[in-house]
Motif scaffolding. Structure first.
Motif, short mmCIF file in Angstrom:
data_model
loop_
_atom_site.label_atom_id
_atom_site.label_comp_id
_atom_site.label_asym_id
_atom_site.label_seq_id
_atom_site.Cartn_x
_atom_site.Cartn_y
_atom_site.Cartn_z
N GLN A 1 3.93 1.50 -1.23
CA GLN A 1 4.53 1.59 -2.57
C GLN A 1 3.52 2.16 -3.57
O GLN A 1 3.86 3.01 -4.39
CB GLN A 1 4.99 0.20 -3.03
N SER A 2 2.29 1.72 -3.47
CA SER A 2 1.25 2.21 -4.37
C SER A 2 0.99 3.69 -4.13
O SER A 2 0.83 4.47 -5.08
CB SER A 2 -0.03 1.42 -4.16
N ALA A 3 0.96 4.10 -2.86
CA ALA A 3 0.73 5.52 -2.54
C ALA A 3 1.88 6.39 -3.06
O ALA A 3 1.66 7.50 -3.56
CB ALA A 3 0.55 5.68 -1.04
N ARG B 1 0.84 -1.22 0.00
CA ARG B 1 0.00 0.00 0.00
C ARG B 1 0.86 1.25 0.00
O ARG B 1 0.55 2.25 -0.68
CB ARG B 1 -0.95 -0.03 1.20
N ALA C 1 3.84 5.69 -5.57
CA ALA C 1 3.85 5.66 -7.04
C ALA C 1 2.82 6.61 -7.63
O ALA C 1 3.00 7.11 -8.73
CB ALA C 1 3.61 4.25 -7.54
N HIS C 2 1.77 6.88 -6.90
CA HIS C 2 0.71 7.75 -7.42
C HIS C 2 0.87 9.08 -6.77
O HIS C 2 0.36 10.01 -6.75
CB HIS C 2 -0.67 7.16 -7.16
#
Length: 175
Positions: free
Chosen positions: A170-172, A168, A174-175
């Motif tokens: 990493q996703s945050a 989560r 990346a965006h």
């Protein structure tokens, strides 16, 4: 939902109705579990669609030793309809119907290491409070979670694992 579950649903409901009428949910669970395990074995799965396999032989192959007459007839109906291969899905849907009837939530707790009994009791109590039902817990260990646990209780999945938190984050980022 997959087509296999759609095909299996009426058979699972019929098995559940038979078990309810006989007052033997546990016996039917055991018999269906055995038959589903046998049917999912690759060697047996390859035999089931073979037209040379006699219906009686298929039933003998899939029925547990102390199988009742109604369970044997049930397997006969499945054999006639060429539905023996759907036994794993039928068993899974039957277990959902049984849990609903018995007001039980089945949860699977997967953790990075084996959890002590006290922690499992705390998780069970929290889930019982959340769902307002009795809770049965199945445990598993997955070292790739790094730490924490993932709780899968049907429609509810709680990911408290370190692996999930890192994903989560990493996703945050990346965006």
């Amino acid at each position: 939902m997959s087509q296999a579950f759609t095909v299996a649903r009426p058979y699972a409901r019929a098995a559940f109705a038979l078990a309810r009428d006989e007052g033997d949910f546990a016996g039917w669970s055991a018999a269906l579990g055995f038959a589903a395990l046998a049917a999912s074995d690759p060697r047996v799965a390859a035999l089931l669609p073979n037209p040379q396999l006699a219906q009686a032989d298929a039933i003998a192959l899939l029925a547990p030793e102390p199988a009742g007459e109604s369970f044997t007839r049930f397997l006969g109906v499945l054999a006639e309809g060429r539905r023996l291969a759907q036994l794993p899905e039928i068993a899974a849907l039957y277990e959902q119907l049984r849990a609903e009837a018995e007001q039980v939530v089945k949860a699977k707790v997967t953790s990075a290491t084996a959890l002590p009994a006290a922690e499992l009791d705390a998780i069970k109590a929290a889930l019982r409070k959340r769902f307002g039902r009795e809770v049965e817990i199945d445990t598993a260990v997955d070292e790739s979670l790094i730490g924490g646990a993932v709780i899968d209780a049907g429609d509810v999945v709680i990911d408290g694992s370190l692996k999930g938190k890192l994903a989560r984050l990493q996703s945050a980022l990346a965006h």
